[in-house]
Design an enzyme around this catalytic site. Sequence first.
Site, PDB file in Angstrom:
ATOM      1  CG  ASP A  39    -119.114  70.261  20.390  1.00 45.15           C
ATOM      2  OD1 ASP A  39    -120.344  70.193  20.548  1.00 45.15           O
ATOM      3  OD2 ASP A  39    -118.552  69.945  19.338  1.00 45.15           O
ATOM      4  CG  ASP A  91    -116.807  72.325  16.803  1.00 46.67           C
ATOM      5  OD1 ASP A  91    -116.851  72.671  18.004  1.00 46.67           O
ATOM      6  OD2 ASP A  91    -117.671  72.650  15.983  1.00 46.67           O
ATOM      7  CB  CYS A  95     -82.819  64.532  44.733  1.00 47.79           C
ATOM      8  SG  CYS A  95     -83.030  65.580  46.180  1.00 47.79           S
ATOM      9  CG  ASP A 151    -120.153  67.649  17.404  1.00 47.64           C
ATOM     10  OD1 ASP A 151    -121.391  67.656  17.468  1.00 47.64           O
ATOM     11  OD2 ASP A 151    -119.493  68.403  16.668  1.00 47.64           O
ATOM     12  CB  CYS A 167     -83.909  70.060  44.300  1.00 49.24           C
ATOM     13  SG  CYS A 167     -82.393  69.358  44.956  1.00 49.24           S
TER      14      CYS A 167
END
Length: 743
Positions: free
Chosen positions: A637, A633, A21, A434, A24
Amino acid sequence: MTSTINHEPKIIRLSVSGMRCAGCVEAVEKALRSVPNVFSADVNFADHSALVRGDVEPEVLRKAVQDAGYDAAVMEGLEDPAEQEALEAARYQELLNKAVVAGSVGGPLMLVEHLGLFPMLGEPTAAGIWLIVSLVTLWVLYYSGGHFFKGAVKSLQHRQANMDTLIALGTGAAWFYSTMAIFFSDSLPTLARHAYFEAASIILAFINLGSALEMRARGKTSSAIRQLIGLQPRTARVLRNGQEVDVPIAEVGLDETVRVRPGEKIPVDGVVIEGHSSVDESMLTGEPMPVEKDVGDEIVAGTLNQSGTLLFKATRIGRDTVLAQIIASVRRAQASKPEIARLVDRVSSVFVPAVVAVSLLTFLIWWAVGPEPALGYAFVTAMTVLVIACPCALGLATPISIMVAVGKAAQKGILIRNGDALQTAGRLTCVVLDKTGTVTEGKPRLIKIESGPNWTEEQVLQWAASLETGSEHPLAAAILTAAAEKNCTLLPVTGFAAVAGHGVSGLIENRAVLLGNLALMTEQGVDCGRFADRLTELAGEGQTPVLLAVDRSVVGLLSVADPIKTDSREAVAKLKSLGVRVLMVTGDNEVTAKAIAAVAGIDEVRAQVLPQDKAAVVKGLQDAGEIVGMVGDGINDAPALAQSNVGMAIGTGTDVAIESGDVVIMGGSLMKVAETMELSRATLRNIKQNLFGAFIYNVLAIPIAAGFLYPIFGILLNPMIAGAAMAMSSVTVVSNANRLRYF
């Protein structure tokens, strides 16, 4: 792609067993994070794995998990999908067998008791029969529920509580109470002389069946990873000592020469040194059209060679291949937790102790003020609370949806690197694009050729390309590429000279030739005549025109442009339809930028912005209240990608910069930006549906199990129905998450 950073922390993937569960998850993560030199540890309850980052040995991590009461195995390399499926099939069958055994004992017991074929507890002949039933049920608890009891003991040793605690307490208490009732029935009120052996058995049958169904459904969530792993062939054909030999993929070395024939998958990354073929890269990029590959082109492991035989040199092997990095990236994203999941983990970690407290309180209240037999009612209601409140569905609600969504994205050529990006992408209000390589193709192409009197377009191209042979300018590359495509024969050039910022000059067939912009022509006293107006028109369209003059007379015009991608306009329209503000930010001049933006359907443009200043543009938008996605790219950037709420790096083929954005778009198509947003929104809806279902289930189920409806309607929930409901809640959550596979 090997990293250029030294001492990069290791990323270790563990398969964790024994987790039942969400409680855990917290325990295992706490154990892993307590190990020295572990920087981060994320446990994924959906596929029972842990992703650990740090300078630590795998065995140390494994021991830490074992000390916490669970078990772990180190997962290395690319697992065999067939082997994984076989292991899961065996585990599924084991759970199914446990469910069948428990049901085959509990079902007949329930029927026999319902028909009144067994003597009542306390009757002279009852003890022997019920003692046999007790022993048979004890064996069922051992075979079908042993793993719950072992887990509960381990949790208790570490002062924790989890699903195993609830199941063990509920079924164990049912057996213990029933067995005590056999021996001490005289001490109990007549109405409390009841055995719950069938309840213990059927609860285990339902829970094991639910776990089996959940496991089968969970297996579907990993189908994307399995498909990616299955892309890489197991062997490669390498040239050694003049002979071709088939070797296991792990034995291929760097710079080895490898042959791949038509219809075969490419085994490792490399560069073509001989041959020509078309390669299907759709499983990596999401793009359906095959890509032509020639000498010097890069090819990627896992892609399918279609038409020709290729000989290539291996450049990346093992974990360095693009495919291996994609798989690692997908796994990291599937294991990472968005904020909503971290909140659920915190809630789940205290949920089980709270349920145990509620169960105890329920017992005390019924025992104190309940109707006769008060002890029997107290026991049944307390057991029902324990069984129905298991937080499995709560723990699965978020990670199962994340797993499916990230895998689905990978199939479409979209790499989502973390859960927060997936959560945020759907909430973007503004997308910054861009220009070069994002909106446009990033490769200048010759768009138009216009010729003067007595000259043909072919001649203009031939003379221009001949003169550009000695130039390294991007415009020269576009003209030379066009000449090669048209099979132009280049003429010899003498006296070549480059005029910086203006153009080039030289002699062809002893005639003075100039190729350049209007400034060059004016400087050299060339009359541009009929071409003057065309220069202004083409510049306004975002193209770069160059003039060809021979013996101080203009004989032709060539126009070069970086064309927008075929789907850029459609992608921008799609983003707008999603209610997103779209801007284009570029270092190009304003005339060209506005021309490109107009073609692409972009209304807002910021031109002549330096790469380092793009981040400031993003920051300004964020300060104005926008949630910003930056698409670029991934190289120049990078600052803007990092500043944005979600950075999307455009990558093409093997040049993808996997580490540069929160999301990496493999094929370069801008449509994938809108697809990412739509997938994000669908995933968040799915997670909210799962969480709503899980929370509502527990909010409604626990009071009903505790007997809130009994005083008004006389309704008391049967523990067996509680077991079935608990098991089915998890199956429902997993099934709902799997709907994302058809997004």
